[in-house]
Structure formats: C-alpha cells, structure tokens
Design a protein around this motif. Sequence first.
Motif, PDB file in Angstrom:
ATOM      1  N   THR A  37     -10.080  -4.654   3.497  1.00 16.59           N
ATOM      2  CA  THR A  37      -9.655  -3.245   3.507  1.00 16.59           C
ATOM      3  C   THR A  37     -10.371  -2.451   2.422  1.00 16.59           C
ATOM      4  OG1 THR A  37      -7.486  -3.962   4.264  1.00 16.59           O
ATOM      5  CG2 THR A  37      -7.629  -1.723   3.411  1.00 16.59           C
ATOM      6  N   ASN A  65       0.283   9.507  -5.558  1.00 20.16           N
ATOM      7  CA  ASN A  65       0.664  10.914  -5.369  1.00 20.16           C
ATOM      8  C   ASN A  65       1.432  11.432  -6.580  1.00 20.16           C
ATOM      9  OD1 ASN A  65      -0.274  12.137  -2.974  1.00 20.16           O
ATOM     10  ND2 ASN A  65       1.070  10.840  -1.757  1.00 20.16           N
ATOM     11  N   VAL A 117       0.582   4.389  -2.472  1.00 17.59           N
ATOM     12  CA  VAL A 117       0.302   5.778  -2.058  1.00 17.59           C
ATOM     13  C   VAL A 117       1.272   6.716  -2.770  1.00 17.59           C
ATOM     14  CG1 VAL A 117       0.290   7.409  -0.128  1.00 17.59           C
ATOM     15  CG2 VAL A 117      -0.543   5.096   0.226  1.00 17.59           C
ATOM     16  N   THR A 118       2.545   6.362  -2.728  1.00  8.69           N
ATOM     17  CA  THR A 118       3.568   7.194  -3.370  1.00  8.69           C
ATOM     18  C   THR A 118       3.300   7.314  -4.871  1.00  8.69           C
ATOM     19  OG1 THR A 118       5.153   6.433  -1.736  1.00  8.69           O
ATOM     20  CG2 THR A 118       6.066   7.449  -3.692  1.00  8.69           C
ATOM     21  N   GLN A 119       2.987   6.192  -5.494  1.00  9.73           N
ATOM     22  CA  GLN A 119       2.747   6.216  -6.944  1.00  9.73           C
ATOM     23  C   GLN A 119       1.501   7.044  -7.280  1.00  9.73           C
ATOM     24  OE1 GLN A 119       2.822   2.140  -8.392  1.00  9.73           O
ATOM     25  NE2 GLN A 119       5.010   2.307  -8.760  1.00  9.73           N
ATOM     26  N   LYS A 158      -5.902   6.506  -0.181  1.00  9.69           N
ATOM     27  CA  LYS A 158      -5.153   7.247   0.839  1.00  9.69           C
ATOM     28  C   LYS A 158      -4.598   8.542   0.263  1.00  9.69           C
ATOM     29  CE  LYS A 158      -2.947   8.395   4.428  1.00  9.69           C
ATOM     30  NZ  LYS A 158      -3.642   8.846   5.625  1.00  9.69           N
ATOM     31  N   ILE A 217       0.843  -1.200   0.000  1.00 14.70           N
ATOM     32  CA  ILE A 217       0.000   0.000   0.000  1.00 14.70           C
ATOM     33  C   ILE A 217       0.876   1.247   0.000  1.00 14.70           C
ATOM     34  CG2 ILE A 217      -1.719   1.296   1.322  1.00 14.70           C
ATOM     35  CD1 ILE A 217      -2.757  -1.380   2.378  1.00 14.70           C
ATOM     36  N   ASN A 218       1.954   1.199   0.771  1.00 11.73           N
ATOM     37  CA  ASN A 218       2.822   2.371   0.877  1.00 11.73           C
ATOM     38  C   ASN A 218       3.373   2.777  -0.487  1.00 11.73           C
ATOM     39  OD1 ASN A 218       3.893   4.343   2.531  1.00 11.73           O
ATOM     40  ND2 ASN A 218       5.836   3.283   2.732  1.00 11.73           N
ATOM     41  N   THR A 233      -5.583  12.394   1.453  1.00 14.96           N
ATOM     42  CA  THR A 233      -4.587  13.376   1.899  1.00 14.96           C
ATOM     43  C   THR A 233      -4.735  14.688   1.134  1.00 14.96           C
ATOM     44  OG1 THR A 233      -3.100  11.537   2.295  1.00 14.96           O
ATOM     45  CG2 THR A 233      -2.099  13.713   2.293  1.00 14.96           C
ATOM     46  N   ARG A 234      -5.114  14.582  -0.134  1.00 10.86           N
ATOM     47  CA  ARG A 234      -5.241  15.778  -0.966  1.00 10.86           C
ATOM     48  C   ARG A 234      -6.652  16.377  -0.916  1.00 10.86           C
ATOM     49  NH1 ARG A 234      -1.754  15.866  -5.846  1.00 10.86           N
ATOM     50  NH2 ARG A 234       0.144  14.765  -5.267  1.00 10.86           N
TER      51      ARG A 234
END
Lengths: 330, 320
Positions: B251, B205, B201-203, B230, B197-198, B234-235
């Motif tokens: 999830t 973004n 999230v980066t991708q 996620k 997932i992490n 955040t945005r």
Amino acid sequence: MNTKVQHMTSKSDNASAPRMPSIFSVYRSELAIAAACVVLLVGVGIFVPAALSSGNFSNILQASAPLVIMSLGVLIVIITGGIDLSVGSIFSLTGMVTALAMANGFDEVTSSLAGLAVGVIFGSINGILITLVGLAPFVVTLITYAVAASLAFIVTNGRSLGVNSPDYWLLNSGEMIPGLPNFVLFCLIFTIVLEFVLRKVTAGRWFYSIGSSPVAAYLLGIPVKRTRFAAYVISGTMASFAGLLTVSYILNAEATAGASLMLQAIAAVVIGGASLSGGTGSAIGAVLGALMITIIQNGVNLIGINSFWQGSVTGLAILVAVLIDRFSHQ
Amino acid sequence: MKKLVKTILAAAASVLIAQGAHAADKKFTVAYIAPSLDIDYWQWVAHGVQQKAKELGMDYVEYTSENSPAKQMDNARVAVTRGVNAVVIGPVSSTSTPPLLSFLAQNKIPVAFAGIGPQPGQTNFTSSVTANNYETGLAQGKYTCELAKERGGKEVGMLSLPQDRENAQKYLKGAKEAFAANGCDLVQILETKGLTINEAVTQANDLLTAHPNVKAIYGMYDQAGSGAAKALATRGLTGKVGVTVADGSPTTIQLLKDGAIQGIFFQEAVGQGIDATQQVYNALTGAKTTQNMALVMPLVKAADIDSDAAKKVIARVFPQ
C-alpha cells in the motif's frame, strides 16, 4: 391482538385528554447530550481555536459517520433488551469481503452487495440462535463476533487489501445532493427513518414493548420472535453498511478495522439515553452519543493529550451522561 | 528356547538399528512464536522463518501468543513438549522474556528474537535480530525535517506507535535529536491505539487542524503513512506536506509511486525471520552465531523504487 394494543392506547389517551408534548419534554435527554457536546467543543476551542472551524466539524462528521450508523443498528437490539457484540467483526469482515470481491474482478455494486450480505447473514444467524434456539444474546453474539473476526483474517490470509476501483470513493465522499457529502446524507436518512419508525410506526413500538417486557408483549400479540430477529438482522446490516462506507473512504480494508467500534457503539447508545435492560432509547440520542465520543477523541487529539486517556475521558463522559439522564427524569 | 532368544535379540537389534537410522535422518524443527498474527508485520516475519526453514531442510511450526505473556509461556512449553529443536520468537514485550529464556535454556533450546529483542541485561539467548530503531529515528527525522524545509516551514508532526514500546521510544529519541539538530519543531505527537489506517486518517486530520503550519509528517508505522496520505489528499495538500513512513507495505509503496509519500524506511520483516532462523540453525549445527544483529532500515524514495537495490530491499520486507 394488535387491535387490542391500539384500543388500550386510545382508551388511555381519551382518559387523560392528552396535550401535544413539547419537543423539550420529548427530547429532554437528547437536548442535554447536545448541550454537553457543545460545551465539550467550546471547551476544546478555548485551547485550540481551530476546533471550532468548519474544517474540524467536517473532520468530526467524517470520523463519526461509521460509528453513527453502527450505533443506530445496535440501538434497535438494545431497545429490545438484547446486546450485539458481533458488529465490530461484521464491520471488518464486510470490508475484507468487499475488497476481495473487487480484487477478483467484481464490479463495485456486486462487491458491495457481497459485503452487505455479511451483515445480513451474521445478523440472521444471531437472530435464529437467539429467537429459535433460545440462546442468550451475549453468548450468541460473542460467538459470531469471534467467528467473523476470524473469517476477516482467513479470507485474505490476514493481509490488508487496497481498493483499486477508481470510483468507489463516491459511495462515501460523493455528493448525491450537491454540498452534502454522502456519508452525512446516509447518517441523516438512517437517523430520520429510524426515529420516525421507532416513534410513529406500530412495528417500531414493538421493539420498546419487547424490551420493557417480552412476556407482556407476547400476551399483547406482538410477534416477539420475528421482531427480535429483525432487530439483529438490522444491526448486522447497519454494521456492514458502516464497513462499506469506511472502505469507500480510505480505499483499504483491514481485518482489525472494526475492533474498537463495538464497545464505542454500545457506549454511544448508552450515552444517548438507552438502557441496557431494554425498553428505552432513541435514534437521535444514539447519534448524539456517537458524536460525543468522536468529539472527545477529536478534542484529546487537538489538545495533544496522550491518546491513552481517551478511554478514561470517554468513560467519564458516559458517567456524566447517565447522571444527566437520571437527574433530568427526576 | 535358543531359537526364541535369537529371534528376540534379532528383533531388538533391528529396532535399535531402525532407531539409529531415524535419528540420523531426523530433521530439525523450528518453532516460530508470534506475539499475534493479526498484524501484517508478524505474518511477514513468519514467512521469512518458514522460507529459511524450508531452505535449510527444517520442519516449521507456528504459535501465536495473542499478545499475552502467559500464552507465550504456554506456547514455549507446548513447543518443547512437541520436541522442537529451536525457537524463533517475536515476544509480546521485552519484559516478558526472562522466564521464557530461563525455561528454554533449561531445555537447551536455542532461541533467536525477531522484531522485538529481549529485556536489556539478558544474555541466555542465541541471537536478537531487530531493526535499529534509534538510527532509523535519526535518519527519518532528518529526512522529514528536510521535507518540511523544502516546503517552506519547520513544523513537523508525528503519528507514533504507542510509547510504552521500547522500539517506539528509540524511534522517538532518534527523531527528536534529528529535529533539534536540523532546526525543526516537533509540534505534536499522536500515538496510535488500534494501528488502523482509519484511526491514522482521523489523527492526521486532527494534527493538521491543530497545527496548520505543519509541513511534514513523520509516520512511525505503515498505517500512519497511508492515513496521513489520505488526510492530505482530502485536503488537497498532497505533496505540499511531506510524509515519511517506517515499515513499508504494498500500500505505501503504491503511495510512494503516486507521490503521496516521499520516503519509506523499510523494515525487513521477512529478512528478520530469515536471519533469526539462520542463527538458530547455526547454533544447532555448531556454526558461528551473532548475538546482536541490529538491521538498518534503508530509505527508498519514489525515484529509486524501481531500482535493483530497492527491489532487493523489498524482497526482505514482505512476501513477494
């Protein structure tokens, strides 16, 4: 014996009548890496202007935070001439233990402490086996890497776990200082404290002495075993803290979350000017190394290059960083 | 002497009778060979195999190939040595299957694939139970495009599985055709390496930074959906950029209920294990088998998630 070290240092200082070194000479390698980071960012910005936006800087900082913290821990071990391969697995296991504790009704603080305990325990096991039993760091941390990775699956039977605690995100994304997200604050605190300890505190200099020559360090009265033990405990604990931050960020724990981080952390430390043979390295360098890796990954994504090239580009960046470091010292 | 011969004959007869009785009582054993068990999906297939084996009165053993074709072959040999009667396998890759199939065919072991099929052109297997990736790609692409248009745009982004996988290529082919047919532009594809997932999230973004006009994200795997949700949260873009995802998990179901994801195309991991086990059992008992079973991946939207039909689908996705 410590007095001996101080005495020798002061004698040498008097003899050479030292002048205050300039920031440029002290942080020559770090400045070169910082410049490389700027060049990389501007290069990506030519293709994708949004790369230079504040939003993207925020993305880079968030994406790099766990790596920065993990790299700082790994740095200490590498300065002593050791290696810690277990940090990625400790990162994953910490997340699983923390999320599992919360799923079983423990509050956020207790669960986080349980997660941090993973790093302390595994760091201590590494330290004991390396310093007291005398096993090679590579072998020991390879073993604990495998055990922690396995336990990360065992504790939840391999399932990923969501975190339902409504306030847990505050650990990463809250703002103890208004305008400064916690993940940035933690990175700053750890970097400043570690840089200060390594440069200005006697115990911090011990890490370098041991990395340069453990025998000489021992003869000078430096507590070699205790210092090396501390290095592994700090490394494990920092990896755990990085794991906690990530769980707080995505509110989810996965058994493979840290799988790729271990090599990245070692790469960040090396890019930052540390030598794998020990005795050199700085906290600021490690942070810049971690930032450089994240900027490369970010740039590859923004430009739309196939992500399988990331490894090659990172490898090339390490080569360039090592060459810059080599030539900057000539 | 006669007495001794009689005794020996009686003992031999009783041993033979006992062996015969044992053979009549003998349970079939099915081996599940997973490519790795560090991904939820393969654990869920394993659950399906185990569940069906129990239902059919079969014993169950499990091996993991740790993503290595060599280990996969070793596992098959160990399974045969151990005396298993049938194999259900999620192969490390389609291209790794020919020698494995030859070996199992020599030993007359029925084989069913679950999740990933054999190399095209192979025929010496009992059944291949996989998702219909191309059709799912088409359907998910169409729905993702609809979401983008509902939100006033036509740009879509994709968080993809590695494109060296045959299933990922099929998803992408279907999706591209759907985007073209429905008037959407696929502006960027980012491939995962770590399936976390992490990373997603980066991708997500990075995707949104490079292409701020993207109005919908196509997630080709479960973690992509969680990561995109996620990043959007955040945005402050939850709901303003649509998200669709393939696979499904507790999830992403929760994210669907929360409105952070607009649709899940469920891949029936448990169902694939169940169906593959039924197929090898049929082969062992002489019942009819089906060589190619491409299961559809049904779309479930937030409004339908609590319906009986959705619950039936979800029961075949992950262990309840």
